[in-house]
Write a protein that holds these residues in place. Sequence first.
Motif, mmCIF file in Angstrom:
data_model
loop_
_atom_site.group_PDB
_atom_site.id
_atom_site.type_symbol
_atom_site.label_atom_id
_atom_site.label_comp_id
_atom_site.label_asym_id
_atom_site.label_seq_id
_atom_site.Cartn_x
_atom_site.Cartn_y
_atom_site.Cartn_z
ATOM 1 N N ALA A 11 0.799 -1.227 0.000
ATOM 2 C CA ALA A 11 0.000 0.000 0.000
ATOM 3 C C ALA A 11 0.833 1.278 0.000
ATOM 4 O O ALA A 11 0.275 2.374 0.033
ATOM 5 C CB ALA A 11 -0.941 0.000 1.215
ATOM 6 N N THR A 12 2.146 1.158 -0.066
ATOM 7 C CA THR A 12 3.032 2.324 -0.038
ATOM 8 C C THR A 12 2.802 3.212 -1.256
ATOM 9 O O THR A 12 2.645 2.724 -2.381
ATOM 10 C CB THR A 12 4.498 1.863 -0.031
ATOM 11 N N ASN B 49 9.830 -8.281 -11.949
ATOM 12 C CA ASN B 49 8.615 -8.341 -12.762
ATOM 13 C C ASN B 49 8.211 -9.759 -13.131
ATOM 14 O O ASN B 49 7.041 -10.018 -13.444
ATOM 15 C CB ASN B 49 8.799 -7.528 -14.051
ATOM 16 N N ASP B 50 9.168 -10.695 -13.099
ATOM 17 C CA ASP B 50 8.860 -12.072 -13.488
ATOM 18 C C ASP B 50 8.622 -12.985 -12.290
ATOM 19 O O ASP B 50 8.599 -14.204 -12.428
ATOM 20 C CB ASP B 50 9.972 -12.642 -14.379
ATOM 21 N N ILE B 51 8.435 -12.391 -11.103
ATOM 22 C CA ILE B 51 8.113 -13.160 -9.896
ATOM 23 C C ILE B 51 6.844 -12.580 -9.273
ATOM 24 O O ILE B 51 6.754 -11.361 -9.069
ATOM 25 C CB ILE B 51 9.272 -13.107 -8.877
ATOM 26 N N PRO B 52 5.844 -13.396 -8.956
ATOM 27 C CA PRO B 52 4.629 -12.870 -8.315
ATOM 28 C C PRO B 52 4.963 -12.201 -6.975
ATOM 29 O O PRO B 52 5.846 -12.649 -6.247
ATOM 30 C CB PRO B 52 3.762 -14.116 -8.111
ATOM 31 N N CYS B 53 4.230 -11.157 -6.668
ATOM 32 C CA CYS B 53 4.479 -10.405 -5.429
ATOM 33 C C CYS B 53 3.527 -10.860 -4.331
ATOM 34 O O CYS B 53 2.324 -11.023 -4.561
ATOM 35 C CB CYS B 53 4.288 -8.910 -5.674
ATOM 36 N N GLY B 54 4.077 -11.067 -3.149
ATOM 37 C CA GLY B 54 3.242 -11.357 -1.994
ATOM 38 C C GLY B 54 2.496 -10.113 -1.552
ATOM 39 O O GLY B 54 2.597 -9.051 -2.169
ATOM 40 N N SER B 55 1.757 -10.221 -0.461
ATOM 41 C CA SER B 55 1.019 -9.068 0.034
ATOM 42 C C SER B 55 0.973 -9.106 1.553
ATOM 43 O O SER B 55 1.545 -10.007 2.185
ATOM 44 C CB SER B 55 -0.391 -9.039 -0.556
ATOM 45 N N THR B 56 0.302 -8.131 2.138
ATOM 46 C CA THR B 56 0.268 -7.959 3.586
ATOM 47 C C THR B 56 -1.121 -7.487 4.007
ATOM 48 O O THR B 56 -2.035 -7.377 3.182
ATOM 49 C CB THR B 56 1.299 -6.895 4.029
ATOM 50 N N ILE B 57 -1.240 -7.133 5.283
ATOM 51 C CA ILE B 57 -2.487 -6.527 5.749
ATOM 52 C C ILE B 57 -2.619 -5.085 5.274
ATOM 53 O O ILE B 57 -3.701 -4.501 5.367
ATOM 54 C CB ILE B 57 -2.608 -6.575 7.288
#
Length: 476
Positions: A382-383, A409-417
């Motif tokens: 969310a930054t 760009n070629d690796i999926p990004c994790g996420s957070t709360i």
Amino acid sequence: MATVDPIALDLVDFLNASPTNFHAVDEAKKRLKQAGFAHLSEREDWVLESGGKYFFTRNHSTIIAFAIGKKYVAGNGFHIVGAHTDSPCLKVKPVSKVTKGGYLEVGVQTYGGGLWHTWFDRDLTLAGRVIKKEVKEHSVTYSHTLVRIEEPILRIPTLAIHLDRSVTEGFKFNTHSHLVPVLATSIKGELQKLVDHNSSSESNEKTNVDNKKHHPVLLQLIADHADCHPDEICDFELQVCDTQPSVVGGAMKEFIFSGRLDNLCMSFCALKALIDSTSVESSLGDETGVRMVALFDHEEVGSDSAQGAGSPAMLDALSRITKYFNSSDPTLLEKAIHRSFLVSADMAHALHPNFMDKHEENHQPKLHGGLVIKHNANQRYATNAVTGFIFREIAEMHNLPIQDFVVRNDIPCGSTIGPILASGVGIRTVDVGAPQLSMHSIRELCAVDDAKHSYEHLKAYFDEFTELDNKLIVDC
């Protein structure tokens, strides 16, 4: 030999006291009470005052603590650090009784995205909570009790290389068939049942409850640690835990080796920062806002639960605090949200020396390099420029190191709360985290220095945010 910073040693104590999310919340409660925070109940009316310090729990796996500035008025902002109490693990199934090949095994579910191969050949045990029945003077009550079996009682053995030569090409296994902990051999289990039966007969006690769902030897172990009879166990939530304690390690004593660093490291730093930033009476003297820490459950599985970041738990707290100080103006909560700020604190990926190509060339967070600001154009974090600036400026004001992370760009990004709360509440958010290696392994690694940097940065955020935010003009 290098001396170890006391903050790191305190973190290790926190980790060793917190084998599960329930224990982490319990340890947080103890620390908050010792620091003068009052325990509130969401089921009751709240009595609050300016300068007061409070906390409440939800499901005993989420905890929200806050300190109200002495100059706070309804409509002023909340300065929040959010983190999570859960970690990938193996959870005991509702019907856990498995008997195969002369062995008693415990059926488990995978929780979250763990590196499950790291759970093989470890000395394992169980911890969690038990709901037990208590009868006193013809009155029946049901209590929630935390349990932790200290000794190793479980193990998930690998298959010998002699029986599977293909393992040299890569360790492959089925999480349903092969990831099943061994509890005992069948013959020993039957002998124990005979002993328990004779003992019960002699004392005229009933034998245990439902041995069709769980092995009697397992129920007896749980009952012994819950200080009750097996028949008094109504239900439980237990998870498999590593018995190896968290430690400071490395030749220079610069690392912390532990399970659950993601995300108990950030939970600890946030909690300590709040406690220490409000530790003396004058701490809140000029504070016009509310300082808050929200430690949520179920981040590892999407946060969609009554106690996850996707629930109204944090928003409920903001609303109740605002309305307590002024219930006549319905617009005050909305104003407060737009004056608020959330630091979503979740561990970050440090550069791995053996897999350096997995990091984007210009964004390679290092151990000892301080908190990492996480960026993602697709809003997995969310930054934005404003929230990143605020957090970076606080670092510069206190001469603290800061780093940036963008996934390849070629690796999926994790996420957070962070995105969940930013979109659900409408609060300005920055995503940050201390760098670590081996994320989601049963044993992870972070740096002693980064625990110290994280605590100092979050404490500085509580101390400095109000004044800094007053100087920032964006939506006018």
